[in-house]
Enzyme design. Structure first.
Site, PDB file in Angstrom:
ATOM      1  N   CYS A  79       0.866  -1.168   0.000  1.00 11.77           N
ATOM      2  CA  CYS A  79       0.000   0.000   0.000  1.00 11.77           C
ATOM      3  C   CYS A  79       0.907   1.223   0.000  1.00 11.77           C
ATOM      4  O   CYS A  79       2.054   1.138  -0.411  1.00 11.77           O
ATOM      5  CB  CYS A  79      -0.951  -0.020   1.197  1.00 11.77           C
ATOM      6  SG  CYS A  79      -0.130   0.081   2.788  1.00 11.77           S
ATOM      7  N   HIS A  85      -4.121   9.492   4.615  1.00 12.92           N
ATOM      8  CA  HIS A  85      -4.510   8.081   4.489  1.00 12.92           C
ATOM      9  C   HIS A  85      -5.967   7.949   4.912  1.00 12.92           C
ATOM     10  O   HIS A  85      -6.294   7.960   6.094  1.00 12.92           O
ATOM     11  CB  HIS A  85      -3.611   7.226   5.379  1.00 12.92           C
ATOM     12  CG  HIS A  85      -3.640   5.766   5.065  1.00 12.92           C
ATOM     13  ND1 HIS A  85      -4.711   4.955   5.381  1.00 12.92           N
ATOM     14  CD2 HIS A  85      -2.727   4.960   4.454  1.00 12.92           C
ATOM     15  CE1 HIS A  85      -4.454   3.716   4.997  1.00 12.92           C
ATOM     16  NE2 HIS A  85      -3.258   3.693   4.443  1.00 12.92           N
TER      17      HIS A  85
END
Length: 638
Positions: free
Chosen positions: A26, A559
């Site tokens: 990620c 995020h």
């Protein structure tokens, strides 16, 4: 291939190529699925340059790298020789084996204790110092000062199941307050007070399973035990409660779910816990107690090995209560007891192990927690050390058991006994003084404590961690970025919502500040806008994370949610692409806030300055609510 050495070391320390079922990445971390997590050298990886930390979550072994994870990922694939067939398998989720039962248990326990480690350490220190001040005769154990400090320090331990009920239900995905209610039922004063009177009748009288019955539930006998300070019973109860709660949620109509789901969950879970978990724990502890007496008659050395080596496990599972009545009976009949003696050096073994870990580790978080854990362990309160340090690290916990077994064996051979109910840790020394004075048994206790302290330190220092590969030459790009900081920078809020400290984010990489300083926002609107003018340096393919670099060199990572990479882009709509120039206030990502929540993911959004080390100070807003464009963070250069 400048990350070639780092990639090689990562592959080696996750157990080699053959242990990797799949690997993806990620925006900040490599996400491995390993066939056997026992083969991974977590401690080695955590101490490597180029690795921020290592986490285990959602069945993944996560190696947190930072902003340059895409380059490291490519190098890992190249160095590991992962071919197209391997990549196809990982896309289909093939090849992963179940995690070992022992590792699962430790991961669960560690996760449950993580939120309360600070207050656990503080409580242990208060209890220890209170005992110390009484021993120094600064005040008596009948004074108001003693009682108030004891209440302050001992409350957490006495009502442990309530605290663990909250964190355990949270870990398993249930209603936190239902967990607290289950834990409170286990330590409910009226129930614990029932055992002081005459029983209604006695089951299995005259056998090792003899059990006095003080209450029944719908005519079914209930065997009562003390759940104070126990750990495993409430964890099992919370797990059962979570499963029942999820089932009741599916079958009960929405209009009455808010009260009928907890109603039925409590109504089923609490009686089952008392009748099943309590009964099993009571019978096992009785068996262990009788077996220990038999072992001592056969060989005091054998009894010392068993009691010393397994005492911490007995306490964790609530099985130690079976030994206490035997010990008290011995004191009443013979004037001495060997059981309490043989386990009295265990806390000193824990102290030595914790000090060894503190001396060896390079992780500041562990060093910081080790100080109060060691202090409280000296005084006989080992819980902060067990659940904060030794058990999560695995090896130090095993070393503690081995060292405690050695201490127990020494006291068994030298005939150490206690002649009164005494204090814990070093405060248990006076209870070993017999009618004849300082005999060989007393000195056996002193020797065992000293051996446990020193041996625990040595073994933990030498073998508590996997040795780091000294030939590894890795590079940490975090402190060597090419941007030149030329001025202070103001970062606006990219979201509307509630501001939270990073420490409250349920993700270690963010909460510890390992990825940079900043804060988090719990959004109430699904629109992420640019907090600055700059360039989109990172846009992950699943659109859950965006990195922007300002003209002056500030690197900002946003995020959206936690573990939302698993949504694979579902519920996210991007309005920019990597490399785009953006202006402050420009819409970056539109996300379906409610759908993400319904899918079971947190939408708390960390916002961090990933190159925080380049700045003298990162000033965070003190406001509780924020709107897009409002002042959020200031990066100060001098």
């Amino acid at each position: 291939m400048k990350y070639e050495q780092l990639a090689s070391d990562i592959i080696k320390n996750v157990g080699g190529k053959e242990n990797v079922a799949s690997v993806v990445h990620c925006v900040t971390r490599l996400r491995f699925k390993l066939k056997d997590e026992n083969k991974a050298n977590t401690d080695v990886l955590k101490e490597m340059d180029g690795i921020v930390t290592v986490m285990k979550s959602g069945g993944q072994y996560q190696v947190v790298i930072g902003n340059h994870v895409p380059d490291v990922y490519k190098t890992v694939l190249a160095v590991g020789g992962f071919d197209n067939q391997f990549l196809e398998k990982q896309e289909n989720g093939e090849g992963q084996e179940e995690q070992g039962l022992f590792n699962k248990f430790i991961d669960i326990v560690s996760g449950i204790f993580a939120p309360i480690l600070g207050v656990l350490a503080a409580s242990g220190m208060i209890k220890g110092f209170n005992a110390l001040f009484v021993a120094m005769e600064l005040y008596a154990d009948t004074s108001g000062t003693y009682y108030l400090l004891q209440a302050c320090g001992d409350a957490l331990f006495h009502f442990f199941p309530i605290f663990l009920g909250f964190t355990a239900m949270k870990k398993f995905g249930g209603n936190h307050f239902v967990g607290m209610a289950i834990g409170a039922a286990l330590v409910y004063p009226s129930l614990s007070g029932l055992t002081g009177g005459d029983p209604l009748y006695t089951l299995f009288q005259g056998t090792v399973f003899e059990s006095p019955i003080y209450i029944t539930f719908l005519g079914i006998p209930v065997i009562l035990m003390s759940y104070a300070s126990s750990v495993v019973p409430i964890i099992l109860a919370a797990y059962l409660g979570t499963k029942l709660e999820k089932w009741f949620t599916k079958v009960i109509p929405d209009v009455v779910k808010s009260f009928l789901v907890p109603f039925f969950t409590l109504l089923v879970t609490v009686p089952l816990t008392f009748m099943v978990i309590g009964t099993i724990a009571t019978w096992i502890s009785s068996l262990l107690g009788q077996a220990t007496v038999w072992a001592y008659d056969l060989s005091p050395l054998l009894a010392g090995l068993i009691l010393g080596g397994f005492w911490q496990l007995f306490v964790m599972f609530g099985l130690h209560w079976g030994f206490i009545p035997i010990a008290m009976n011995n004191l009443a009949i013979f004037g001495y007891d060997f059981i309490l003696a043989l386990i009295s050096a265990t806390s000193l073994a824990t102290t030595g192990v914790v000090l060894g870990v503190m001396a060896r580790t390079k992780q500041q978080k562990i060093k910081t927690l080790s100080i109060p854990a060691a202090i409280s362990s000296i005084f006989g309160v080992s819980e902060p050390a067990i659940y904060g340090i030794t058990l999560p690290l695995k090896r130090p916990f095993i070393i503690t058991l081995i060292t405690s077994a050695v201490g127990g064996a020494i006291m068994g051979v030298m005939g150490t006994k206690v002649y009164m109910m005494g204090g814990l840790g070093v405060f248990g020394i006076p209870s070993k003084i017999g009618p004849g004075g300082l005999d060989i048994g007393f000195w056996g206790g002193i020797i065992a404590m000293a051996v446990n302290l020193v041996l625990g330190f040595i073994l933990a220092y030498l073998f508590g961690f996997n040795r780091k590969n000294k030939n590894a030459e890795t590079h940490n790009e975090k402190n060597n970025n090419n941007h030149t900081v030329i001025k202070d920078e103001d970062i606006a809020s990219p979201l509307m919502g509630t501001v939270m400290p990073l420490a409250e984010v349920k993700d270690e990489a963010f909460s510890t500040g390992a990825l940079g300083k900043g804060l988090a926002i719990d959004p109430i609107e699904g629109k992420l806008v640019s907090p600055v003018s700059g360039t989109v340096s990172t846009l992950f393919p699943t659109y859950h994370a965006v990195g922007i670099t300002t003209d002056s060199g500030v690197e900002i990572l946003m995020h959206i949610g936690l573990d939302t990479v698993q949504l694979d882009g579902k519920f996210f709509k991007p309005f920019i692409k990597q490399g785009d120039r953006v202006e402050k206030g420009q819409l970056l990502i539109d996300f379906k806030l409610d759908q993400i929540k319904q899918a079971g993911f947190s939408i708390v959004t960390p916002i961090v300055i990933t190159n925080s080390d380049n700045y003298k100070e990162i000033i965070l807003t003190k406001t509780e609510k924020t709107n897009p464009g409002a002042q959020l963070i200031r990066a100060v250069t001098n």
